[in-house]
Scaffold this active site. Structure first.
Site, PDB file in Angstrom:
ATOM      1  N   HIS A  20       0.835  -1.216   0.000  1.00 30.12           N
ATOM      2  CA  HIS A  20       0.000   0.000   0.000  1.00 30.12           C
ATOM      3  C   HIS A  20       0.866   1.262   0.000  1.00 30.12           C
ATOM      4  O   HIS A  20       0.484   2.288   0.553  1.00 30.12           O
ATOM      5  CB  HIS A  20      -0.985  -0.006   1.180  1.00 30.12           C
ATOM      6  N   GLY A 114      -4.147 -13.143  -4.545  1.00 29.23           N
ATOM      7  CA  GLY A 114      -3.208 -12.084  -4.178  1.00 29.23           C
ATOM      8  C   GLY A 114      -1.878 -12.211  -4.882  1.00 29.23           C
ATOM      9  O   GLY A 114      -0.888 -11.622  -4.448  1.00 29.23           O
ATOM     10  N   SER A 116      -1.581 -11.409  -8.122  1.00 26.14           N
ATOM     11  CA  SER A 116      -1.678 -10.500  -9.260  1.00 26.14           C
ATOM     12  C   SER A 116      -2.036 -11.174 -10.569  1.00 26.14           C
ATOM     13  O   SER A 116      -1.435 -10.894 -11.603  1.00 26.14           O
ATOM     14  CB  SER A 116      -0.371  -9.745  -9.446  1.00 26.14           C
ATOM     15  N   GLU A 154      -7.578  -1.424 -15.127  1.00 21.47           N
ATOM     16  CA  GLU A 154      -8.122  -1.714 -13.785  1.00 21.47           C
ATOM     17  C   GLU A 154      -8.972  -0.547 -13.280  1.00 21.47           C
ATOM     18  O   GLU A 154     -10.045  -0.727 -12.732  1.00 21.47           O
ATOM     19  CB  GLU A 154      -6.978  -1.934 -12.792  1.00 21.47           C
ATOM     20  N   ASP A 166       1.818  -4.009  -9.386  1.00 20.01           N
ATOM     21  CA  ASP A 166       1.703  -5.358  -9.943  1.00 20.01           C
ATOM     22  C   ASP A 166       2.192  -5.406 -11.384  1.00 20.01           C
ATOM     23  O   ASP A 166       2.886  -6.337 -11.794  1.00 20.01           O
ATOM     24  CB  ASP A 166       0.239  -5.827  -9.886  1.00 20.01           C
TER      25      ASP A 166
HETATM   26  C1  GLA Z   1      -2.944  -4.438  -5.011  1.00 23.99           C
HETATM   27  C2  GLA Z   1      -2.828  -3.328  -6.052  1.00 23.99           C
HETATM   28  C3  GLA Z   1      -1.432  -2.695  -6.044  1.00 23.99           C
HETATM   29  C4  GLA Z   1      -0.995  -2.309  -4.641  1.00 23.99           C
HETATM   30  C5  GLA Z   1      -1.241  -3.449  -3.663  1.00 23.99           C
HETATM   31  C6  GLA Z   1      -0.989  -3.063  -2.234  1.00 23.99           C
HETATM   32  O1  GLA Z   1      -2.127  -5.520  -5.359  1.00 23.99           O
HETATM   33  O2  GLA Z   1      -3.087  -3.842  -7.330  1.00 23.99           O
HETATM   34  O3  GLA Z   1      -1.406  -1.578  -6.912  1.00 23.99           O
HETATM   35  O4  GLA Z   1      -1.630  -1.128  -4.220  1.00 23.99           O
HETATM   36  O5  GLA Z   1      -2.572  -3.952  -3.733  1.00 23.99           O
HETATM   37  O6  GLA Z   1       0.367  -2.829  -2.038  1.00 23.99           O
END
Ligand code: GLA
Length: 360
Positions: A20, A114, A116, A154, A166
């Site tokens: 974040h 999580g 990506s 997105e 990501d």
């Molecule tokens: C998701 C979002 C990223 C980033 C993370 C938290 O993966 O896609 O852009 O903000 O959360 O670090």
């Protein structure tokens, strides 16, 4: 010359540390993993120039689902179709002329865990479609331009206000390296991540996460409000001394960002020295902060992190946006991760697999 058929691969990512922080102008240290999404694309019709109303027929192999659409048509109901329509639509908006095409989407990256899968899907689609694009072709976008295009998918097509973490990790990953990204300057530095007798694993909390409908967008609103009150552009620019004036919730969000940035710096220095030992406590501290200050963890994520620590992990933390997904664990020499955890290796970034130009 435009390709007639092409394959492209984009990996998922694990963020070692720096969560974040991307949309807060901070630092992160992700790496690409070996698992990813593969897109096989074939142009239909064989003409050099696309006609108005190019049509895409797409198939998601793992779900055995199909979609067919005219480029530019949105998909308001979420899921993989919004990503495919968005990526083709954004490329067209940027001046790329896409032909009618069929797309097959496969791979070995679990969705919603999580890791990506969304970014990997956008990046693999974009790389494949760029190869098919007809003349005149604008210059090939660099990694930052491509990541920005994918993040618009997105933001504008899927409704998740994610940052660039990501996509940049998927595009810029290197074997045996993490990538230190400064999101204020978008400078990137590969940092050696040689595991040798250490192991990195991810454990799925079993709780699915969907960024567009989780509290992720709320966190962005809170951070923007904190910046407004502090008169700064990004939370990573805040002075700790000024945080006392913020409402309690916003103060906690800002503290997380500043402390997480500091942890990323410490982690990167340790990796440059080839010393993985300090990472354990940094991962644990990051998890505590995400749980208590940023409040994006859940009981299932906390339990998964605790499980890894009980099994001997030197450190464990939730990764990604939170509200479900996976946790990362670092295991030192001699310790053994639980069998249900998946080992991950810092691996190469996205690339075109093979392409075939027109047979004459
Ligand atoms: C998701 C979002 C990223 C980033 C993370 C938290 O993966 O896609 O852009 O903000 O959360 O670090």
């Amino acid at each position: 010359m435009p390709a007639e058929s092409v394959g492209a691969f984009a990996p998922g990512r694990v963020n070692l540390i720096g969560e974040h922080t991307d949309y807060n102008g901070g630092l992160a240290l992700p790496f690409a993993i070996a698992e990813g999404i593969t897109v096989s694309a074939e142009a239909l019709g064989g003409g050099d120039t696309a006609h108005d109303g190019s049509r895409i027929e797409a198939r998601a192999l793992d779900l055995d689902e199909r979609d067919a659409f005219d480029i530019g048509e949105p998909w308001p109901n979420g899921g993989w179709r919004a990503f495919v329509r968005g990526t083709a639509g954004e490329l067209q908006n940027q001046g790329w002329t896409l032909p009618s095409a069929t797309l097959e989407i496969g791979g070995d990256l679990p969705r919603g865990a999580g890791l990506s899968s969304s970014a990997a899907l956008e990046v693999a689609l974009a790389l494949a479609l760029l190869e098919l694009a007809r003349e005149p072709r604008p210059p090939h976008p660099d990694a930052i331009a491509l990541a920005t295009l994918c993040s618009r998918v997105e933001n504008d097509w899927v409704g998740a206000r994610t940052g660039l973490l990501d996509q940049l990790a998927s595009l810029c990953g290197e074997a045996e390296h993490a990538v230190l990204i400064d999101f204020r300057t978008l400078e990137m530095e590969p940092v050696p991540l040689r595991l040798e007798a250490w192991r990195l694993v991810v454990l799925d909390s079993g709780e699915r996460h969907d960024v567009a409908s989780s509290g992720y967008n709320d966190r962005r609103v809170e951070c923007a409000r904190a910046c407004e009150l502090l008169g700064i552009e990004y939370l990573s620019e805040a002075n700790t001394g000024a945080l006392g004036d913020l409402p309690e919730t916003l103060r906690k969000r800002a503290l997380h960002v500043l402390e997480e940035d500091a942890r990323v710096r410490t982690a990167a220095s340790a990796l440059r020295r080839g010393d993985l030992a300090p990472l354990g406590e940094l991962l644990n501290a990051s998890h505590r902060s995400l749980r208590d200050q940023y409040e994006v963890s859940t009981p299932a994520l906390d339990a998964a992190a605790a499980r890894l620590r009980e099994c001997g992990a030197a450190g464990a933390r939730m990764i990604g946006g939170g509200f479900g997904g996976s946790v990362l664990g670092l295991f030192g020499p001699g310790s053994r991760p639980p069998p249900e955890a998946r080992e991950v290796q810092p691996s190469a970034g996205a690339h075109v697999l093979e392409s075939e130009t027109r047979r004459t």
